[in-house]
Write an enzyme that holds these catalytic residues in place. Structure first.
Site, PDB file in Angstrom:
ATOM      1  N   HIS A 135      -3.653  -9.240  10.630  1.00 21.12           N
ATOM      2  CA  HIS A 135      -4.531  -8.523  11.573  1.00 21.12           C
ATOM      3  C   HIS A 135      -5.747  -9.358  11.988  1.00 21.12           C
ATOM      4  O   HIS A 135      -6.813  -8.796  12.280  1.00 21.12           O
ATOM      5  CB  HIS A 135      -5.028  -7.209  10.957  1.00 21.12           C
ATOM      6  N   LYS A 176       0.824  -1.215   0.000  1.00 20.16           N
ATOM      7  CA  LYS A 176       0.000   0.000   0.000  1.00 20.16           C
ATOM      8  C   LYS A 176       0.860   1.267   0.000  1.00 20.16           C
ATOM      9  O   LYS A 176       0.610   2.191  -0.762  1.00 20.16           O
ATOM     10  CB  LYS A 176      -0.912   0.031   1.232  1.00 20.16           C
ATOM     11  N   ASN A 187      -3.049   6.479   5.691  1.00 16.37           N
ATOM     12  CA  ASN A 187      -2.156   5.679   6.523  1.00 16.37           C
ATOM     13  C   ASN A 187      -0.693   6.023   6.285  1.00 16.37           C
ATOM     14  O   ASN A 187       0.189   5.288   6.691  1.00 16.37           O
ATOM     15  CB  ASN A 187      -2.389   4.183   6.223  1.00 16.37           C
TER      16      ASN A 187
END
Length: 451
Positions: free
Chosen positions: A217, A148, A171
């Site tokens: 996650h 990302k 982010n």
């Protein structure tokens, strides 16, 4: 900063006052909202959260955290109102939103139940609400388990090199609400974690990107399917006709692409060239091909895109060359916090002395196994040191170094000229460091000490 006229007269609670939380408070106050803010760190509960440089002197008051009664009606003191109180100790009925950090685990934090019908949102959702007040623009949203940051930075770099007004946030970089609005025709390029998507309900991306999905996650989700569904919501928020770009290198992402007939599918060929000096390896081929597709969707021509790819330089802590010492290359890939993100690094170099370990997100290193043949010796660190040493021992020479400093010294003692000492931990950093960036800086300092 970015503000919305729609916030005027509304009430918000903000939980967490680190960088994005502090930026959120300032933006909401600037938009005329009434704000209750809290952080367990007393130093962050400071009147410095007021708007700086405007001389407005908005009111700041405090309510005691333990046993605080229901919040009284807020009335402006000066131009704006800021009250410090723990949202868990006040009645949130009538609030227009509770803004939380993406780090707040929604699956187990008490704020979820306490908020009741009050929406729990993040700063990206507030950005989405502010879009109607911004000059005409486009938004690119980029998600995925790995890649990302590089893809976001690459798209932003190509746009800037092309002379297009662009901001990078989400982010990565500065909190999006803290940035100045772009002029007409600008492009906001947002890196979006699944946590940020979970806190967003109205972000209609002009170009939405899914790079890949691999297990990560999972402590925050009911299972892998729920994690994948979180990523897929980025497309569900889009208006018809907006561009969708999906990497199809994994079965889960390919299945999502099948639900989006209009999607541009990114498949990386077996033999791929380096698209630029900082874009070697199959993982960077996907990043580059995705960035090309994004920039094409934004209307850039091939020559402009090619020039941007060639001038791009790698982000810190992502397979970044730190130094050569005695003929040995030292490479910082601290951002690789899971085995899938480490795997490309093990295939990008020859004779590797691999520093691996930290706070493990899984009990195996199966995704890294195809690169074991390139590893001369492994040096395990952190809470995963013993477990990873057991996994690696049948295939790779390994020693338990426990700490990063010791691993660097041990690797330097074994490495020969032409070898690469690679920090690519396949783990989170929080057992020994505040974040992956601190771990990367510690690696660089340990390498410098070798000199």
């Amino acid at each position: 900063m970015i503000v919305a006229s729609a916030w005027a007269g509304k009430k918000f609670a903000v939980l967490g006052l680190a960088r994005s939380g502090a930026a959120t408070v300032r933006a909401l106050l600037a938009g005329g909202a009434e704000v209750v803010a809290w952080d367990s760190d007393e130093a962050r509960r400071s009147p410095s959260l007021r708007l700086r440089g405007e001389g407005r002197g908005e009111g700041v008051s405090s309510l005691p955290a333990p046993g605080t009664p229901p919040l009284p009606t807020l009335s402006p003191m000066g131009d704006r109102t800021l009250v410090f109180a723990d949202p868990l100790t006040i009645d949130l009925a009538g609030f227009d939103g509770v803004v939380v950090s993406p780090g707040v685990p929604l699956n187990r934090h008490p704020i979820v139940q306490h908020a009741g019908d009050t929406p729990i949102i993040g700063d990206v959702e507030l950005f989405a609400q502010a879009r109607d007040d911004l000059p005409s623009h486009k938004v690119v949203g980029i998600t995925g388990t790995n890649g990302k940051s590089t893809t976001t930075a690459l798209v932003h770099h190509i746009l800037e090199q092309a002379g297009s007004p662009a901001r990078m946030g989400g982010n990565i970089g500065l909190p999006i609400l803290a940035q100045e609005p772009l002029p007409e025709g600008g492009v906001y390029v947002l890196e979006l974690s699944s946590y940020q998507i979970d806190l967003t309900y109205s972000l209609d991306c002009d170009v939405a990107v899914l790079l890949n999905i691999t297990p990560d996650h999972l402590d925050r989700y009911a299972g892998f399917e729920a994690y994948a569904a979180s990523k897929a919501r980025l497309f569900a928020m889009q208006s018809p006709g907006h561009a969708a770009i999906v990497g199809t290198g994994d079965a889960t992402s390919a299945a999502i692409a099948d639900t989006l007939p209009h999607a541009t599918r990114i498949a990386v060929p077996a033999d791929t060239p380096a698209y630029g000096p900082a874009l070697a390896g199959p993982h960077n081929a996907q990043n580059a091909l995705t960035a090309i597709a994004v920039c094409e969707a934004l209307g850039l021509d091939a020559d402009t895109i090619r020039a941007g790819l060639q001038s791009y330089r790698a982000l810190p802590h992502r397979m970044a060359h730190v130094a050569d010492v005695n003929g040995v290359a030292y490479v910082d890939d601290s951002k690789a916090t899971n085995p899938d993100s480490t795997a490309p690094a093990l295939n990008a170099f020859g004779r590797i002395h691999w520093i691996v370990g930290g706070l493990a997100k899984s009990d195996d290193l199966d995704a890294c196994r195809p690169g074991f043949g390139n590893v001369v010796r492994a040096y395990t660190i952190g809470t995963a040191a013993e477990r990873f040493a057991d996994i690696l021992a049948p295939d790779v020479a390994v020693e338990i170094s426990s700490t990063l400093d010791a691993a660097v010294r041990n690797a330097a003692a074994h490495a020969q000229p032409g070898d690469t000492v690679l920090l690519s931990p396949a783990c989170a950093s929080f057992d020994q460091f505040s974040d992956f960036e601190a771990r990367g800086r510690a690696f660089a300092a340990a390498v410098e000490a070798l000199r």
